[in-house]
Motif scaffolding. Structure first.
Motif, PDB file in Angstrom:
ATOM      1  N   VAL A  40       0.844  -1.195   0.000  1.00 31.15           N
ATOM      2  CA  VAL A  40       0.000   0.000   0.000  1.00 31.15           C
ATOM      3  C   VAL A  40       0.880   1.245   0.000  1.00 31.15           C
ATOM      4  O   VAL A  40       1.720   1.425   0.887  1.00 31.15           O
ATOM      5  CB  VAL A  40      -0.947   0.027   1.218  1.00 31.15           C
ATOM      6  N   SER A  41       0.696   2.069  -1.010  1.00 34.66           N
ATOM      7  CA  SER A  41       1.377   3.360  -1.070  1.00 34.66           C
ATOM      8  C   SER A  41       0.485   4.395  -0.404  1.00 34.66           C
ATOM      9  O   SER A  41      -0.606   4.685  -0.902  1.00 34.66           O
ATOM     10  CB  SER A  41       1.652   3.766  -2.519  1.00 34.66           C
ATOM     11  N   ILE A  42       0.939   4.929   0.720  1.00 37.75           N
ATOM     12  CA  ILE A  42       0.205   5.989   1.407  1.00 37.75           C
ATOM     13  C   ILE A  42       0.702   7.316   0.847  1.00 37.75           C
ATOM     14  O   ILE A  42       1.874   7.666   0.981  1.00 37.75           O
ATOM     15  CB  ILE A  42       0.413   5.911   2.927  1.00 37.75           C
ATOM     16  N   LEU A  43      -0.198   8.042   0.198  1.00 41.58           N
ATOM     17  CA  LEU A  43       0.175   9.217  -0.593  1.00 41.58           C
ATOM     18  C   LEU A  43      -0.428  10.474   0.046  1.00 41.58           C
ATOM     19  O   LEU A  43      -1.653  10.583   0.174  1.00 41.58           O
ATOM     20  CB  LEU A  43      -0.312   9.058  -2.031  1.00 41.58           C
ATOM     21  N   ILE A  44       0.434  11.426   0.416  1.00 34.27           N
ATOM     22  CA  ILE A  44      -0.001  12.600   1.164  1.00 34.27           C
ATOM     23  C   ILE A  44       0.404  13.874   0.428  1.00 34.27           C
ATOM     24  O   ILE A  44       1.597  14.212   0.375  1.00 34.27           O
ATOM     25  CB  ILE A  44       0.609  12.623   2.581  1.00 34.27           C
ATOM     26  N   PRO A  45      -0.529  14.591  -0.183  1.00 37.26           N
ATOM     27  CA  PRO A  45      -0.217  15.911  -0.739  1.00 37.26           C
ATOM     28  C   PRO A  45      -0.119  16.920   0.407  1.00 37.26           C
ATOM     29  O   PRO A  45      -0.956  16.924   1.311  1.00 37.26           O
ATOM     30  CB  PRO A  45      -1.415  16.205  -1.643  1.00 37.26           C
ATOM     31  N   ALA A  46       0.904  17.756   0.384  1.00 33.74           N
ATOM     32  CA  ALA A  46       1.123  18.670   1.520  1.00 33.74           C
ATOM     33  C   ALA A  46       1.551  20.041   1.024  1.00 33.74           C
ATOM     34  O   ALA A  46       2.591  20.173   0.367  1.00 33.74           O
ATOM     35  CB  ALA A  46       2.176  18.095   2.465  1.00 33.74           C
ATOM     36  N   ARG A  47       0.760  21.033   1.353  1.00 34.79           N
ATOM     37  CA  ARG A  47       1.103  22.420   1.049  1.00 34.79           C
ATOM     38  C   ARG A  47       0.960  23.228   2.339  1.00 34.79           C
ATOM     39  O   ARG A  47      -0.138  23.420   2.842  1.00 34.79           O
ATOM     40  CB  ARG A  47       0.187  22.966  -0.046  1.00 34.79           C
ATOM     41  N   ASN A  48       2.093  23.646   2.886  1.00 31.46           N
ATOM     42  CA  ASN A  48       2.115  24.375   4.160  1.00 31.46           C
ATOM     43  C   ASN A  48       1.390  23.604   5.259  1.00 31.46           C
ATOM     44  O   ASN A  48       0.430  24.068   5.849  1.00 31.46           O
ATOM     45  CB  ASN A  48       1.514  25.771   3.982  1.00 31.46           C
ATOM     46  N   GLU A  49       1.902  22.389   5.520  1.00 34.00           N
ATOM     47  CA  GLU A  49       1.288  21.500   6.508  1.00 34.00           C
ATOM     48  C   GLU A  49       2.260  21.183   7.644  1.00 34.00           C
ATOM     49  O   GLU A  49       2.273  20.074   8.177  1.00 34.00           O
ATOM     50  CB  GLU A  49       0.842  20.198   5.840  1.00 34.00           C
ATOM     51  N   ALA A  50       3.072  22.161   8.049  1.00 33.16           N
ATOM     52  CA  ALA A  50       4.072  21.917   9.089  1.00 33.16           C
ATOM     53  C   ALA A  50       3.434  21.453  10.400  1.00 33.16           C
ATOM     54  O   ALA A  50       4.008  20.633  11.123  1.00 33.16           O
ATOM     55  CB  ALA A  50       4.900  23.177   9.323  1.00 33.16           C
ATOM     56  N   LYS A  51       2.255  21.952  10.716  1.00 33.66           N
ATOM     57  CA  LYS A  51       1.616  21.563  11.977  1.00 33.66           C
ATOM     58  C   LYS A  51       0.997  20.174  11.915  1.00 33.66           C
ATOM     59  O   LYS A  51       0.693  19.581  12.954  1.00 33.66           O
ATOM     60  CB  LYS A  51       0.556  22.596  12.360  1.00 33.66           C
ATOM     61  N   ASN A  52       0.812  19.649  10.711  1.00 30.90           N
ATOM     62  CA  ASN A  52       0.119  18.369  10.551  1.00 30.90           C
ATOM     63  C   ASN A  52       1.009  17.223  10.097  1.00 30.90           C
ATOM     64  O   ASN A  52       0.747  16.065  10.431  1.00 30.90           O
ATOM     65  CB  ASN A  52      -1.018  18.525   9.518  1.00 30.90           C
ATOM     66  N   ILE A  53       2.016  17.502   9.301  1.00 29.47           N
ATOM     67  CA  ILE A  53       2.698  16.426   8.579  1.00 29.47           C
ATOM     68  C   ILE A  53       3.439  15.465   9.510  1.00 29.47           C
ATOM     69  O   ILE A  53       3.480  14.257   9.247  1.00 29.47           O
ATOM     70  CB  ILE A  53       3.640  17.001   7.491  1.00 29.47           C
ATOM     71  N   GLY A  54       4.021  15.973  10.600  1.00 31.12           N
ATOM     72  CA  GLY A  54       4.713  15.083  11.525  1.00 31.12           C
ATOM     73  C   GLY A  54       3.793  14.039  12.132  1.00 31.12           C
ATOM     74  O   GLY A  54       4.051  12.828  12.024  1.00 31.12           O
ATOM     75  N   PRO A  55       2.693  14.447  12.785  1.00 34.25           N
ATOM     76  CA  PRO A  55       1.750  13.463  13.322  1.00 34.25           C
ATOM     77  C   PRO A  55       1.149  12.554  12.254  1.00 34.25           C
ATOM     78  O   PRO A  55       0.899  11.373  12.510  1.00 34.25           O
ATOM     79  CB  PRO A  55       0.670  14.341  13.977  1.00 34.25           C
TER      80      PRO A  55
END
Length: 370
Positions: A40-55
């Motif tokens: 399973v490839s878990i795919l996460i688009p992220a634009r200015n997600e510093a508060k979210n991407i770590g968790p």
């Protein structure tokens, strides 16, 4: 007034009955472990997600029951999102950081990022997840197992919605009310009609071959609401889609306050119910079934109006507890429904910021409504 009371009672009974049927259908959904050689490839688009991407990454790395790779597409972030991903990548080889190419003409941002994520993925199954979603350890395995055990090429679920502020409580609960109170799940699983296609863009898993056969995100490049659009696209191509209970698969706090929630739902409304044909019908259903009974009852007390108000509250209560949402949404239910309709009408009438669709600092031209 008695005739109006019985009409409102009928409008309140529709989502009550459908919610009971849908919740029964959902609870009967079998849980399947994946079989064979699955990645399973878990795919996460992220634009200015510093508060979210770590968790989000920590939750995804806790996946059990199936091998995973995790790809993050840094889409022009200016807040250190990429640095956080690189720190996690340095200690776990399952994580990869990609940089989104410049946004191409005719594409919207998230769709563009998801397309390039799919191109870089190695998995047999593609699990698209928003950066504010926290996957449970068994989510990837159960979603992949469900696709394998059914003829669905796409399966989606609504994560348990975390609501903290009053503004969130006045907007977010509309999602599950519409899904469980107005979409006939049993019929959806029997028919490939695109009109019955529904998915939540926060959490969608697709079998790779089916995704390619449908055209994937490239086929909806000018759209914004990938949940609705991909489900309809798959069905137009003859590929089945399905929904499963999501409250134990993931959690998500979509927005932080009323203004952000309003703008976020307005963005999706452009491709949802905010059309000249659909919105008047939805207004009759929602205003009549969930707002007017409460507004009229103090002035014209009657058994039909009281029954309509009771059925409406029971529908909200059943949906709330089944999806593990905040119980504070129950007494706010009529106001929440009114707020949802206000968002839709503001979009249809092009009021204020709703004149253009946009998100994360990007604005897109609106297509004319039929």
């Amino acid at each position: 007034m008695m005739v109006l009371g019985f009409l409102l009672l009928a409008l309140a009974a529709i989502p009550f009955v459908l919610a009971l049927m849908n919740l029964s259908t959902f609870r009967a959904t079998p849980r399947h472990a994946p079989r064979g050689d699955v990645l399973v490839s878990i795919l996460i688009p992220a634009r200015n997600e510093a508060k979210n991407i770590g968790p989000a990454l920590e939750a995804a790395l806790g996946s059990m029951g199936v091998p995973v790779e995790i790809l993050v597409m840094d889409d022009g972030s200016t807040d250190g999102t990429g640095d956080i991903v690189r720190a996690v990548m340095a200690r776990d080889s399952r994580v990869r950081l990609l940089t989104a190419p410049p946004l191409e003409e005719g594409w919207t941002g998230k769709i563009h990022a998801c397309h390039h994520l799919s191109e870089a993925a190695h998995g047999t199954h593609l699990l698209f997840v928003d950066a504010d979603v926290r996957l449970s350890p068994h989510a990837a395995a159960l979603l992949a197992g469900h696709v394998q055990a059914t003829d669905a090429g796409l399966v989606s679920a609504v994560p348990r919605q975390i609501m903290v502020t009053l503004g969130e409580l006045l907007t977010v609960p509309t999602i599950n009310l519409l899904l469980l109170g107005y979409l006939p799940m049993g019929f959806m699983r029997l028919s490939r009609d695109p009109g019955l296609g529904a998915a939540c863009g926060q959490l969608m898993l697709m079998e790779r071959v089916a995704y390619r056969a449908s055209g994937g995100h490239a086929a909806i490049r000018s759209r914004i609401h990938d949940g609705i659009q991909l489900a309809r696209l798959f069905r137009r191509k003859g590929i089945m889609t399905d929904l499963m209970p999501g409250e134990r698969l993931a959690t998500c706090r979509m927005y932080a306050g009323f203004g952000e929630a309003w703008n976020g739902f307005a963005k999706n409304a452009h491709e949802g119910m905010a059309t000249p044909v659909a919105l008047p019908i939805w207004t009759v259903l929602l205003l009549g079934g969930h707002v007017l009974p409460f507004a009229l009852l103090p002035f014209w007390p009657s058994l039909p109006l009281a029954g309509a108000a009771l059925l409406s509250l029971l529908t909200r209560t059943f949906v709330t507890f089944a999806t593990r949402e905040s119980p504070w949404s129950i007494p706010l239910h009529p106001v929440t429904t009114l707020a949802g309709l206000s968002i839709q009408w503001s979009v249809l009438l092009r009021i204020g910021e709703a004149r253009r669709a946009g998100w994360k600092g990007r604005l897109y031209p609106l297509e004319e409504k039929p």
